[in-house]
Write an enzyme that holds these catalytic residues in place. Sequence first.
Site, PDB file in Angstrom:
ATOM      1  N   GLY A 187     -10.339  32.160 -25.444  1.00 46.35           N
ATOM      2  CA  GLY A 187      -9.928  30.847 -25.953  1.00 46.35           C
ATOM      3  C   GLY A 187     -11.126  29.925 -26.150  1.00 46.35           C
ATOM      4  O   GLY A 187     -12.277  30.296 -25.904  1.00 46.35           O
ATOM      5  N   TYR A 188     -10.809  28.734 -26.573  1.00 48.28           N
ATOM      6  CA  TYR A 188     -11.841  27.771 -26.987  1.00 48.28           C
ATOM      7  C   TYR A 188     -12.801  27.421 -25.843  1.00 48.28           C
ATOM      8  O   TYR A 188     -14.016  27.660 -25.938  1.00 48.28           O
ATOM      9  CB  TYR A 188     -11.105  26.530 -27.522  1.00 48.28           C
ATOM     10  N   SER A 212      -2.770  35.526 -27.096  1.00 48.06           N
ATOM     11  CA  SER A 212      -1.603  34.827 -27.657  1.00 48.06           C
ATOM     12  C   SER A 212      -2.031  33.641 -28.512  1.00 48.06           C
ATOM     13  O   SER A 212      -1.284  33.203 -29.377  1.00 48.06           O
ATOM     14  CB  SER A 212      -0.672  34.358 -26.542  1.00 48.06           C
ATOM     15  N   PHE A 220      -8.470  29.679 -17.106  1.00 49.42           N
ATOM     16  CA  PHE A 220      -8.174  28.862 -18.287  1.00 49.42           C
ATOM     17  C   PHE A 220      -6.824  29.220 -18.904  1.00 49.42           C
ATOM     18  O   PHE A 220      -6.230  28.400 -19.593  1.00 49.42           O
ATOM     19  CB  PHE A 220      -9.217  29.110 -19.395  1.00 49.42           C
ATOM     20  N   SER A 256      -6.248  18.755 -16.379  1.00 49.06           N
ATOM     21  CA  SER A 256      -6.308  17.853 -17.529  1.00 49.06           C
ATOM     22  C   SER A 256      -6.126  16.408 -17.092  1.00 49.06           C
ATOM     23  O   SER A 256      -5.390  16.117 -16.134  1.00 49.06           O
ATOM     24  CB  SER A 256      -5.193  18.253 -18.491  1.00 49.06           C
ATOM     25  N   TYR A 268       4.246  20.566 -20.723  1.00 47.34           N
ATOM     26  CA  TYR A 268       2.862  21.032 -20.623  1.00 47.34           C
ATOM     27  C   TYR A 268       2.137  20.277 -19.506  1.00 47.34           C
ATOM     28  O   TYR A 268       1.527  20.874 -18.614  1.00 47.34           O
ATOM     29  CB  TYR A 268       2.116  20.842 -21.960  1.00 47.34           C
ATOM     30  N   LYS A 322       0.493  21.427 -15.595  1.00 41.27           N
ATOM     31  CA  LYS A 322      -0.840  21.168 -15.010  1.00 41.27           C
ATOM     32  C   LYS A 322      -0.687  20.534 -13.629  1.00 41.27           C
ATOM     33  O   LYS A 322      -1.393  20.890 -12.679  1.00 41.27           O
ATOM     34  CB  LYS A 322      -1.669  20.276 -15.940  1.00 41.27           C
ATOM     35  N   ASN A 358      -2.817  20.734 -33.514  1.00 37.94           N
ATOM     36  CA  ASN A 358      -2.231  19.523 -32.932  1.00 37.94           C
ATOM     37  C   ASN A 358      -3.310  18.495 -32.639  1.00 37.94           C
ATOM     38  O   ASN A 358      -3.058  17.305 -32.656  1.00 37.94           O
ATOM     39  CB  ASN A 358      -1.538  19.865 -31.603  1.00 37.94           C
ATOM     40  N   PHE A 370      -1.974   8.669 -36.002  1.00 39.06           N
ATOM     41  CA  PHE A 370      -0.697   8.348 -35.352  1.00 39.06           C
ATOM     42  C   PHE A 370      -0.690   6.945 -34.747  1.00 39.06           C
ATOM     43  O   PHE A 370      -0.838   6.777 -33.542  1.00 39.06           O
ATOM     44  CB  PHE A 370      -0.389   9.385 -34.269  1.00 39.06           C
TER      45      PHE A 370
HETATM   46  C1  UD1 Z   1      -3.487  15.709 -24.976  1.00 38.08           C
HETATM   47  C2  UD1 Z   1      -3.740  15.474 -23.510  1.00 38.08           C
HETATM   48  C3  UD1 Z   1      -4.730  16.469 -22.994  1.00 38.08           C
HETATM   49  C4  UD1 Z   1      -4.253  17.857 -23.277  1.00 38.08           C
HETATM   50  C5  UD1 Z   1      -4.100  18.005 -24.777  1.00 38.08           C
HETATM   51  C6  UD1 Z   1      -3.550  19.381 -25.058  1.00 38.08           C
HETATM   52  C7  UD1 Z   1      -3.500  13.170 -22.776  1.00 38.08           C
HETATM   53  C8  UD1 Z   1      -4.179  11.852 -22.590  1.00 38.08           C
HETATM   54  N1  UD1 Z   1      -4.262  14.140 -23.286  1.00 38.08           N
HETATM   55  O1  UD1 Z   1      -4.620  15.341 -25.667  1.00 38.08           O
HETATM   56  O2  UD1 Z   1      -4.856  16.315 -21.604  1.00 38.08           O
HETATM   57  O3  UD1 Z   1      -5.113  18.807 -22.769  1.00 38.08           O
HETATM   58  O4  UD1 Z   1      -3.177  17.045 -25.255  1.00 38.08           O
HETATM   59  O5  UD1 Z   1      -3.506  19.649 -26.432  1.00 38.08           O
HETATM   60  O6  UD1 Z   1      -2.356  13.353 -22.459  1.00 38.08           O
HETATM   61  N2  UD1 Z   1      -4.310  12.140 -33.477  1.00 38.08           N
HETATM   62  C9  UD1 Z   1      -4.047  11.679 -34.753  1.00 38.08           C
HETATM   63  N3  UD1 Z   1      -3.733  12.590 -35.708  1.00 38.08           N
HETATM   64  C10 UD1 Z   1      -3.652  13.923 -35.468  1.00 38.08           C
HETATM   65  C11 UD1 Z   1      -3.934  14.395 -34.166  1.00 38.08           C
HETATM   66  C12 UD1 Z   1      -4.245  13.472 -33.188  1.00 38.08           C
HETATM   67  O7  UD1 Z   1      -4.086  10.476 -35.009  1.00 38.08           O
HETATM   68  O8  UD1 Z   1      -3.332  14.701 -36.391  1.00 38.08           O
HETATM   69  C13 UD1 Z   1      -4.660  11.176 -32.428  1.00 38.08           C
HETATM   70  C14 UD1 Z   1      -3.690  11.157 -31.257  1.00 38.08           C
HETATM   71  O9  UD1 Z   1      -2.671  10.247 -31.478  1.00 38.08           O
HETATM   72  C15 UD1 Z   1      -4.620  10.743 -30.111  1.00 38.08           C
HETATM   73  C16 UD1 Z   1      -5.990  11.308 -30.502  1.00 38.08           C
HETATM   74  O10 UD1 Z   1      -5.902  11.572 -31.896  1.00 38.08           O
HETATM   75  O11 UD1 Z   1      -4.732   9.353 -30.070  1.00 38.08           O
HETATM   76  C17 UD1 Z   1      -6.320  12.579 -29.775  1.00 38.08           C
HETATM   77  O12 UD1 Z   1      -5.232  13.483 -29.903  1.00 38.08           O
HETATM   78  P1  UD1 Z   1      -5.333  15.014 -29.497  1.00 38.08           P
HETATM   79  O13 UD1 Z   1      -6.582  15.583 -30.030  1.00 38.08           O
HETATM   80  O14 UD1 Z   1      -4.041  15.641 -29.876  1.00 38.08           O
HETATM   81  O15 UD1 Z   1      -5.484  14.989 -27.919  1.00 38.08           O
HETATM   82  P2  UD1 Z   1      -4.574  14.245 -26.801  1.00 38.08           P
HETATM   83  O16 UD1 Z   1      -3.200  14.044 -27.256  1.00 38.08           O
HETATM   84  O17 UD1 Z   1      -5.347  13.074 -26.319  1.00 38.08           O
END
Ligand code: UD1
Length: 340
Positions: free
Chosen positions: A10-11, A34, A81, A125, A150, A154, A198, A218
């Site tokens: 993984g990453y 997976s 991990f 996390s 999820y 953790k 995501n 978002f």
């Molecule tokens: C979250 C969890 C992190 C977890 C991870 C798993 C929190 C604070 N963090 O990360 O612990 O390991 O998920 O995947 O709960 N965003 C956009 N557009 C997008 C994607 C993301 O605007 O298409 C924004 C999100 O709203 C956020 C930021 O970018 O504000 C980071 O998002 P992301 O990279 O998904 O990570 P977290 O949600 O912070």
Amino acid sequence: MKILVTGGTGYIGAHTIVELQQQGFDVVIADNLSNSYADVVDSIELITHIRPIFEKMDLTNAGETKALFSKHPDIVGVIHFAAFKAVGESTELPLKYYQNNLFSLVNLLNSMQEFNITSLVFSSSCTVYGQPETLPVDENASVQKALSPYGNTKQICEEIISDTIHSGKLKAILLRYFNPIGAHESALIGELPIGVPNCLVPFITQTAIGKRPFLNVFGNDYNTPDGTCIRDYIHVVDLAKAHISALSRLIGKKNEENCEIFNLGTGIGYSVIEVIHSFERVSGLKLNYKITDRRAGDVEKIWAETSLANKVLGWKAEKGLDDMTLSAWNWEKKLAEKNK
Ligand code: UD1
């Protein structure tokens, strides 16, 4: 010294293996592929000139897990991990997450006990803090009710490890990651989500390369300077290095307690818009993005107090945001060349 790295294709696992090998450790990977590809093993070998042993296997199967340890009786420590990590999917398929993330840990701990292996580094996390009341958040902040299955896995895993420590010889370091991004400088390994990403940064780079039409931001009505959420982004290579410090601390019996917890971040928070601007700066491109509704479950802002890891682990994140976005972009470009 042989280290078992679960989720090693993984990453974060792959980047950690590179650092382990460069510090002289031997590595056995256990991964069921997976959410990763077997050729990551080739890429690791290209970087380090050492091929890690790869065992394709399922840690949720107790028999297979035991067989792994029987086959490698010289394992001295484990970095765990392997887990599912898609927040959104976990709300739709909670049992898939509980089954995978909890059963694999239980099997691993059972086998570690049986084979008398006492050093464990666990991939946790910052999600356990929810929306903290004070920022930067330190390790003493209370763990909040998880916002997703999820996140709950953790938290439960942290508790399972802690209970196991109290009842036996295990010692563990729980590393609470903030937001790992970026890729190895060789651009041979990086983040490669299967399907639609995501996370923010792979979505940005896939948009810029033309795989996605635009990025959804978002929400821009949060209580932050530009209205978008703030996170503590950390370069995955910096993150990987912290695992070597943690593991060496356990193996060298330098730990002060049998369960230690450290935040891994830079201590600096950046907004989504600031990440986009950094990407635009390093790539020279204009990113196509739209402001859309808030994503359910997102916390508004979080960044880490990192002084404990700095002091106790003797580790500090070194790379800045532009290094992170540039390395992520170089990786995406290299992938595009490869797939031509
Ligand atoms: C979250 C969890 C992190 C977890 C991870 C798993 C929190 C604070 N963090 O990360 O612990 O390991 O998920 O995947 O709960 N965003 C956009 N557009 C997008 C994607 C993301 O605007 O298409 C924004 C999100 O709203 C956020 C930021 O970018 O504000 C980071 O998002 P992301 O990279 O998904 O990570 P977290 O949600 O912070």
